[in-house]
Design a protein around this motif. Sequence first.
Motif, PDB file in Angstrom:
ATOM      1  N   GLY A  56       0.814  -1.206   0.000  1.00 13.50           N
ATOM      2  CA  GLY A  56       0.000   0.000   0.000  1.00 13.50           C
ATOM      3  C   GLY A  56       0.847   1.255   0.000  1.00 13.50           C
ATOM      4  N   THR A  57       0.198   2.372  -0.249  1.00 15.00           N
ATOM      5  CA  THR A  57       0.864   3.665  -0.246  1.00 15.00           C
ATOM      6  C   THR A  57       0.402   4.433   0.980  1.00 15.00           C
ATOM      7  N   ALA A  58       1.342   4.903   1.799  1.00 15.32           N
ATOM      8  CA  ALA A  58       0.988   5.604   3.034  1.00 15.32           C
ATOM      9  C   ALA A  58       0.586   7.041   2.718  1.00 15.32           C
ATOM     10  N   LEU A  59      -0.545   7.441   3.245  1.00 18.29           N
ATOM     11  CA  LEU A  59      -1.029   8.811   3.139  1.00 18.29           C
ATOM     12  C   LEU A  59      -1.395   9.279   4.532  1.00 18.29           C
ATOM     13  N   LEU A 114      -3.155   7.104   6.784  1.00 19.94           N
ATOM     14  CA  LEU A 114      -3.954   6.086   6.119  1.00 19.94           C
ATOM     15  C   LEU A 114      -3.081   5.305   5.159  1.00 19.94           C
ATOM     16  N   THR A 115      -3.454   4.057   4.927  1.00 14.95           N
ATOM     17  CA  THR A 115      -2.751   3.243   3.945  1.00 14.95           C
ATOM     18  C   THR A 115      -3.739   2.865   2.856  1.00 14.95           C
ATOM     19  N   ARG A 116      -3.355   3.095   1.640  1.00 11.88           N
ATOM     20  CA  ARG A 116      -4.232   2.780   0.513  1.00 11.88           C
ATOM     21  C   ARG A 116      -3.730   1.501  -0.148  1.00 11.88           C
ATOM     22  N   TYR A 117      -4.614   0.555  -0.295  1.00 14.38           N
ATOM     23  CA  TYR A 117      -4.285  -0.724  -0.900  1.00 14.38           C
ATOM     24  C   TYR A 117      -4.967  -0.810  -2.260  1.00 14.38           C
ATOM     25  N   GLY A 118      -4.214  -1.243  -3.271  1.00 11.59           N
ATOM     26  CA  GLY A 118      -4.788  -1.418  -4.598  1.00 11.59           C
ATOM     27  C   GLY A 118      -5.369  -2.813  -4.744  1.00 11.59           C
ATOM     28  N   GLY A 119      -6.209  -2.993  -5.696  1.00 12.31           N
ATOM     29  CA  GLY A 119      -6.772  -4.312  -5.963  1.00 12.31           C
ATOM     30  C   GLY A 119      -8.041  -4.565  -5.177  1.00 12.31           C
ATOM     31  N   ASN A 120      -8.395  -5.839  -5.077  1.00 12.83           N
ATOM     32  CA  ASN A 120      -9.625  -6.203  -4.380  1.00 12.83           C
ATOM     33  C   ASN A 120      -9.319  -6.644  -2.945  1.00 12.83           C
ATOM     34  N   TYR A 121     -10.348  -7.173  -2.274  1.00 10.82           N
ATOM     35  CA  TYR A 121     -10.206  -7.553  -0.873  1.00 10.82           C
ATOM     36  C   TYR A 121      -9.218  -8.704  -0.701  1.00 10.82           C
ATOM     37  N   TYR A 142      -5.860  -7.232  -0.660  1.00  9.21           N
ATOM     38  CA  TYR A 142      -5.667  -6.578   0.639  1.00  9.21           C
ATOM     39  C   TYR A 142      -5.269  -7.608   1.689  1.00  9.21           C
ATOM     40  N   GLN A 143      -5.986  -8.724   1.737  1.00  4.25           N
ATOM     41  CA  GLN A 143      -5.693  -9.760   2.730  1.00  4.25           C
ATOM     42  C   GLN A 143      -4.297 -10.346   2.541  1.00  4.25           C
ATOM     43  N   SER A 144      -3.904 -10.580   1.300  1.00  2.88           N
ATOM     44  CA  SER A 144      -2.570 -11.152   1.071  1.00  2.88           C
ATOM     45  C   SER A 144      -1.481 -10.147   1.433  1.00  2.88           C
ATOM     46  N   THR A 145      -1.726  -8.860   1.154  1.00  2.00           N
ATOM     47  CA  THR A 145      -0.756  -7.827   1.522  1.00  2.00           C
ATOM     48  C   THR A 145      -0.629  -7.725   3.038  1.00  2.00           C
ATOM     49  N   LYS A 146      -1.763  -7.733   3.737  1.00  2.00           N
ATOM     50  CA  LYS A 146      -1.740  -7.665   5.202  1.00  2.00           C
ATOM     51  C   LYS A 146      -1.052  -8.897   5.790  1.00  2.00           C
ATOM     52  N   ARG A 147      -1.289 -10.065   5.215  1.00  2.00           N
ATOM     53  CA  ARG A 147      -0.659 -11.291   5.685  1.00  2.00           C
ATOM     54  C   ARG A 147       0.857 -11.195   5.521  1.00  2.00           C
ATOM     55  N   ALA A 148       1.302 -10.683   4.371  1.00  2.00           N
ATOM     56  CA  ALA A 148       2.739 -10.535   4.135  1.00  2.00           C
ATOM     57  C   ALA A 148       3.354  -9.525   5.105  1.00  2.00           C
ATOM     58  N   GLU A 149       2.644  -8.425   5.362  1.00  2.00           N
ATOM     59  CA  GLU A 149       3.131  -7.422   6.329  1.00  2.00           C
ATOM     60  C   GLU A 149       3.255  -8.039   7.707  1.00  2.00           C
ATOM     61  N   ARG A 150       2.266  -8.821   8.099  1.00  2.89           N
ATOM     62  CA  ARG A 150       2.275  -9.466   9.413  1.00  2.89           C
ATOM     63  C   ARG A 150       3.438 -10.462   9.519  1.00  2.89           C
ATOM     64  N   GLU A 151       3.679 -11.232   8.458  1.00  8.67           N
ATOM     65  CA  GLU A 151       4.786 -12.182   8.474  1.00  8.67           C
ATOM     66  C   GLU A 151       6.130 -11.468   8.591  1.00  8.67           C
TER      67      GLU A 151
END
Length: 95
Positions: free
Chosen positions: A2-5, A8-15, A18-27
């Motif tokens: 995502g891009t930090a604003l 806020l963080t803006r995530y591209g694509g669909n849900y 978003y979930q895969s990006t959040k999972r990668a961030e958490r890992e």
Amino acid sequence: MGTALVGLTRYGGNYTDYQSTKRAERERWQRRFTEEQEELAKLRRSVEVTAHEVAPGRAAATTTKRWATDTPTVGYRPNLTAGAQRRPPPQRAGT
């Protein structure tokens, strides 16, 4: 990613994206946290070993530690009369 604003963080694509990006961030966060905890444990062991090598069998000089916050700094005026009395000023010869 995502891009930090401004908070806020803006995530591209669909849900799903978003979930895969959040999972990668958490890992990544979990991996960094684990590495930091391992390093902290190594440092603590190193301090214990070093302390025993520097002064084996010697007791600590003090049992308590003083922190900077223990002593008041703003508006602190020691009570000079507590425990010891001040001497009176010397008398002048003419008085």
